[in-house]
Design an enzyme around this catalytic site. Structure first.
Site, PDB file in Angstrom:
ATOM      1  N   GLU A 115      38.334  39.713  43.446  1.00  0.00           N
ATOM      2  CA  GLU A 115      39.508  38.873  43.229  1.00  0.00           C
ATOM      3  C   GLU A 115      40.508  39.113  44.366  1.00  0.00           C
ATOM      4  OE1 GLU A 115      42.770  39.311  39.805  1.00  0.00           O
ATOM      5  OE2 GLU A 115      40.819  38.610  39.073  1.00  0.00           O
TER       6      GLU A 115
ATOM      7  N   LYS B 292      42.405  31.345  40.027  1.00  0.00           N
ATOM      8  CA  LYS B 292      43.180  32.061  39.018  1.00  0.00           C
ATOM      9  C   LYS B 292      44.661  31.746  39.188  1.00  0.00           C
ATOM     10  CE  LYS B 292      43.665  36.766  37.128  1.00  0.00           C
ATOM     11  NZ  LYS B 292      43.110  38.132  37.176  1.00  0.00           N
TER      12      LYS B 292
END
Length: 218
Positions: free
Chosen positions: A89, A151
């Site tokens: 991420e 995200k």
């Protein structure tokens, strides 16, 4: 509906202890959550704790500002994978985005994606820092870079996910990538609203209130 597989169980505090990571992994196993999201220093520990389970390990690079050099993000990502990470991420470089230096934003993501090969890559937009047009542009860059998941937020900025921004992201990317909503999601009812809006993952903290009744049947 069983929503346990939507849950990305997260603990990214700088003060997170080994005991807290052990508890996080235990609860993730107990509830059969999709993944845990932790800082890179604890990936190897989580790998041991979650061996022979279906729970994935996600970790962060260039976190939480996204302002690290691309080379640093690439190194962190590769090292995390060696330690056992299943997903990476990264935060989008918002300074480049707001400078309209879109080529550098794109290259930053592409280089990390190429370095990790088939490992899924999430890109955090940090929607609280962006206007609608910037969210749309950021989404399109993520698609061009072949990011797997977009995200909404890191949990370290002004605020977290909103349904409005989530719907903008969904309308922009359609089914070309997945969406994770994170931040200010503290109960099951709120989680379901985001799932209805089209998200594929719900990032929740270790304070999530309904871990023992996460499964719903409809």
């Amino acid at each position: 509906m069983d929503i346990s597989k939507y849950i990305d169980y997260t603990l990214l505090k700088a003060t997170s202890t080994e005991r807290e990571i052990i508890d996080l992994c235990y609860h993730a196993k107990e509830q059969n959550f999709y993944s845990v999201c932790i800082n890179p220093t604890y990936v190897a520990l989580a790998k041991q704790l979650l061996e022979n389970t279906n729970v994935k390990i996600c970790t962060v690079v260039g976190f939480p500002l996204g302002a690290s050099s691309t080379a640093t993000k690439v190194y962190e990502a590769q090292n995390a994978i060696e330690d056992g990470a299943d997903e990476i991420e990264m935060v989008m470089n918002l300074g480049f985005l707001k400078s309209k230096n879109y080529v550098s934003v794109l290259k930053d993501i592409i280089d990390v994606k190429m370095a990790i090969k088939k490992i899924p890559l999430k890109v955090i937009l940090e929607i609280s820092e962006l206007n609608k047009n910037e969210v749309i542009k950021a989404c399109n860059i993520c698609l061009d870079a072949k990011a797997d998941i977009i995200k909404t937020s890191s949990g370290f900025s002004k605020s977290g996910a909103t349904l409005t921004a989530t719907k903008i992201i969904k309308k922009t990317i359609r089914n070309a990538a997945k969406i994770e909503a994170f931040g200010d999601i503290k109960d099951l009812e709120t989680s379901l609203k985001y799932i209805e809006a089209g998200v594929h993952r719900i990032g929740v903290s270790a304070l999530f209130k309904t871990t023992r009744s996460i499964r719903l049947v409809s």
